[in-house]
Design a protein around this motif. Structure first.
Motif, PDB file in Angstrom:
ATOM      1  N   MET A   1       0.857  -1.174   0.000  1.00 48.62           N
ATOM      2  CA  MET A   1       0.000   0.000   0.000  1.00 48.62           C
ATOM      3  C   MET A   1       0.905   1.240   0.000  1.00 48.62           C
ATOM      4  O   MET A   1       1.831   1.327   0.791  1.00 48.62           O
ATOM      5  CB  MET A   1      -0.897  -0.020   1.240  1.00 48.62           C
ATOM      6  CG  MET A   1      -1.875   1.123   1.301  1.00 48.62           C
ATOM      7  SD  MET A   1      -2.980   1.138   2.765  1.00 48.62           S
ATOM      8  CE  MET A   1      -3.819  -0.415   2.641  1.00 48.62           C
ATOM      9  N   ASN A   2       0.613   2.185  -0.882  1.00 48.10           N
ATOM     10  CA  ASN A   2       1.427   3.398  -0.922  1.00 48.10           C
ATOM     11  C   ASN A   2       1.018   4.364   0.193  1.00 48.10           C
ATOM     12  O   ASN A   2       0.003   4.185   0.848  1.00 48.10           O
ATOM     13  CB  ASN A   2       1.380   4.055  -2.308  1.00 48.10           C
ATOM     14  CG  ASN A   2       0.018   4.617  -2.654  1.00 48.10           C
ATOM     15  OD1 ASN A   2      -0.699   5.126  -1.806  1.00 48.10           O
ATOM     16  ND2 ASN A   2      -0.330   4.537  -3.921  1.00 48.10           N
ATOM     17  N   LYS A   3       1.836   5.377   0.376  1.00 44.43           N
ATOM     18  CA  LYS A   3       1.633   6.322   1.480  1.00 44.43           C
ATOM     19  C   LYS A   3       0.283   7.027   1.395  1.00 44.43           C
ATOM     20  O   LYS A   3      -0.420   7.181   2.401  1.00 44.43           O
ATOM     21  CB  LYS A   3       2.770   7.341   1.476  1.00 44.43           C
ATOM     22  CG  LYS A   3       2.760   8.299   2.633  1.00 44.43           C
ATOM     23  CD  LYS A   3       4.002   9.180   2.536  1.00 44.43           C
ATOM     24  CE  LYS A   3       4.082  10.179   3.626  1.00 44.43           C
ATOM     25  NZ  LYS A   3       5.307  11.005   3.508  1.00 44.43           N
ATOM     26  N   LEU A   4      -0.111   7.457   0.197  1.00 42.72           N
ATOM     27  CA  LEU A   4      -1.390   8.142   0.030  1.00 42.72           C
ATOM     28  C   LEU A   4      -2.540   7.237   0.459  1.00 42.72           C
ATOM     29  O   LEU A   4      -3.427   7.656   1.202  1.00 42.72           O
ATOM     30  CB  LEU A   4      -1.571   8.595  -1.425  1.00 42.72           C
ATOM     31  CG  LEU A   4      -2.881   9.279  -1.752  1.00 42.72           C
ATOM     32  CD1 LEU A   4      -3.017  10.595  -0.985  1.00 42.72           C
ATOM     33  CD2 LEU A   4      -2.988   9.517  -3.259  1.00 42.72           C
ATOM     34  N   ASP A   5      -2.518   5.996   0.019  1.00 41.62           N
ATOM     35  CA  ASP A   5      -3.572   5.050   0.402  1.00 41.62           C
ATOM     36  C   ASP A   5      -3.576   4.797   1.908  1.00 41.62           C
ATOM     37  O   ASP A   5      -4.635   4.668   2.526  1.00 41.62           O
ATOM     38  CB  ASP A   5      -3.416   3.732  -0.352  1.00 41.62           C
ATOM     39  CG  ASP A   5      -3.714   3.866  -1.831  1.00 41.62           C
ATOM     40  OD1 ASP A   5      -4.436   4.803  -2.231  1.00 41.62           O
ATOM     41  OD2 ASP A   5      -3.201   3.034  -2.615  1.00 41.62           O
ATOM     42  N   GLU A   6      -2.386   4.716   2.509  1.00 41.28           N
ATOM     43  CA  GLU A   6      -2.287   4.520   3.959  1.00 41.28           C
ATOM     44  C   GLU A   6      -2.936   5.680   4.716  1.00 41.28           C
ATOM     45  O   GLU A   6      -3.656   5.464   5.683  1.00 41.28           O
ATOM     46  CB  GLU A   6      -0.822   4.410   4.391  1.00 41.28           C
ATOM     47  CG  GLU A   6      -0.186   3.091   4.130  1.00 41.28           C
ATOM     48  CD  GLU A   6       1.218   3.058   4.700  1.00 41.28           C
ATOM     49  OE1 GLU A   6       1.372   2.608   5.855  1.00 41.28           O
ATOM     50  OE2 GLU A   6       2.141   3.495   3.999  1.00 41.28           O
ATOM     51  N   VAL A   7      -2.651   6.894   4.267  1.00 39.27           N
ATOM     52  CA  VAL A   7      -3.209   8.075   4.927  1.00 39.27           C
ATOM     53  C   VAL A   7      -4.727   8.077   4.821  1.00 39.27           C
ATOM     54  O   VAL A   7      -5.441   8.258   5.818  1.00 39.27           O
ATOM     55  CB  VAL A   7      -2.613   9.374   4.327  1.00 39.27           C
ATOM     56  CG1 VAL A   7      -3.347  10.594   4.837  1.00 39.27           C
ATOM     57  CG2 VAL A   7      -1.129   9.466   4.632  1.00 39.27           C
ATOM     58  N   ILE A   8      -5.236   7.876   3.624  1.00 36.65           N
ATOM     59  CA  ILE A   8      -6.688   7.874   3.424  1.00 36.65           C
ATOM     60  C   ILE A   8      -7.333   6.757   4.237  1.00 36.65           C
ATOM     61  O   ILE A   8      -8.383   6.958   4.854  1.00 36.65           O
ATOM     62  CB  ILE A   8      -7.033   7.796   1.926  1.00 36.65           C
ATOM     63  CG1 ILE A   8      -6.611   9.111   1.254  1.00 36.65           C
ATOM     64  CG2 ILE A   8      -8.523   7.527   1.723  1.00 36.65           C
ATOM     65  CD1 ILE A   8      -6.715   9.117  -0.253  1.00 36.65           C
ATOM     66  N   ASN A   9      -6.694   5.611   4.286  1.00 37.11           N
ATOM     67  CA  ASN A   9      -7.206   4.490   5.078  1.00 37.11           C
ATOM     68  C   ASN A   9      -7.296   4.864   6.561  1.00 37.11           C
ATOM     69  O   ASN A   9      -8.287   4.556   7.227  1.00 37.11           O
ATOM     70  CB  ASN A   9      -6.324   3.260   4.876  1.00 37.11           C
ATOM     71  CG  ASN A   9      -6.902   2.024   5.507  1.00 37.11           C
ATOM     72  OD1 ASN A   9      -8.090   1.737   5.362  1.00 37.11           O
ATOM     73  ND2 ASN A   9      -6.071   1.285   6.211  1.00 37.11           N
ATOM     74  N   CYS A  10      -6.285   5.550   7.081  1.00 34.27           N
ATOM     75  CA  CYS A  10      -6.305   6.005   8.481  1.00 34.27           C
ATOM     76  C   CYS A  10      -7.500   6.919   8.737  1.00 34.27           C
ATOM     77  O   CYS A  10      -8.192   6.783   9.745  1.00 34.27           O
ATOM     78  CB  CYS A  10      -5.034   6.767   8.823  1.00 34.27           C
ATOM     79  SG  CYS A  10      -3.615   5.732   9.144  1.00 34.27           S
ATOM     80  N   LEU A  11      -7.713   7.851   7.826  1.00 36.31           N
ATOM     81  CA  LEU A  11      -8.817   8.795   7.984  1.00 36.31           C
ATOM     82  C   LEU A  11     -10.164   8.081   7.950  1.00 36.31           C
ATOM     83  O   LEU A  11     -11.082   8.412   8.704  1.00 36.31           O
ATOM     84  CB  LEU A  11      -8.751   9.873   6.904  1.00 36.31           C
ATOM     85  CG  LEU A  11      -7.438  10.672   6.838  1.00 36.31           C
ATOM     86  CD1 LEU A  11      -7.502  11.689   5.709  1.00 36.31           C
ATOM     87  CD2 LEU A  11      -7.109  11.330   8.156  1.00 36.31           C
ATOM     88  N   GLU A  12     -10.270   7.093   7.077  1.00 35.65           N
ATOM     89  CA  GLU A  12     -11.511   6.313   6.996  1.00 35.65           C
ATOM     90  C   GLU A  12     -11.716   5.459   8.241  1.00 35.65           C
ATOM     91  O   GLU A  12     -12.849   5.302   8.705  1.00 35.65           O
ATOM     92  CB  GLU A  12     -11.495   5.438   5.746  1.00 35.65           C
ATOM     93  CG  GLU A  12     -11.619   6.242   4.462  1.00 35.65           C
ATOM     94  CD  GLU A  12     -11.417   5.424   3.201  1.00 35.65           C
ATOM     95  OE1 GLU A  12     -10.847   4.303   3.271  1.00 35.65           O
ATOM     96  OE2 GLU A  12     -11.823   5.918   2.130  1.00 35.65           O
ATOM     97  N   GLU A  13     -10.634   4.925   8.793  1.00 38.69           N
ATOM     98  CA  GLU A  13     -10.730   4.073   9.982  1.00 38.69           C
ATOM     99  C   GLU A  13     -11.309   4.811  11.178  1.00 38.69           C
ATOM    100  O   GLU A  13     -11.999   4.206  11.997  1.00 38.69           O
ATOM    101  CB  GLU A  13      -9.365   3.495  10.355  1.00 38.69           C
ATOM    102  CG  GLU A  13      -8.954   2.327   9.508  1.00 38.69           C
ATOM    103  CD  GLU A  13      -7.653   1.693   9.983  1.00 38.69           C
ATOM    104  OE1 GLU A  13      -7.410   1.631  11.214  1.00 38.69           O
ATOM    105  OE2 GLU A  13      -6.879   1.261   9.117  1.00 38.69           O
TER     106      GLU A  13
END
Length: 106
Positions: A1-13
């Motif tokens: 998972m790239n950094k952008l996807d990781e960040v968005i995933n955190c926000l969604e979590e």
């Protein structure tokens, strides 16, 4: 998972609302992505920041701790803005980036 996807995933979590990711590659020399997300309250602002720490996502620095209804996380290539609804409406950052996107499409 790239950094952008990781960040968005955190926000969604942490269940942030209205997550917008503005792709500014080729438009900005300072960063590639500008993310804005809405927290329901100041507690959720802190939870989002805690999630970024928990996932050990690399960042340069943080502005604000949520007391003013806004946290900015500078990740060099990604800038994340987590705001309460009131702050998001008051500063209207989405308007600026939506207008920029519209100009790019024409």
């Amino acid at each position: 998972m790239n950094k952008l996807d990781e960040v968005i995933n955190c926000l969604e979590e942490v269940k942030l609302l209205d997550i917008e990711n503005y792709d500014l590659r080729g438009e900005s020399h300072l960063f590639d992505y500008f993310i804005i997300a809405t927290a329901s309250n100041k507690r959720q602002l802190s939870a989002a920041l805690d999630k970024i720490y928990e996932k050990k996502i690399d960042f340069d620095h943080i502005e604000g701790k949520g007391e003013g209804g806004w946290i900015l996380i500078d990740m060099k290539d990604i800038v994340v803005n987590i705001m309460t609804k009131e702050s998001r409406e008051m500063y209207s950052l989405d308007k600026y980036f939506t207008e920029l996107k519209f100009r790019q499409e024409q």
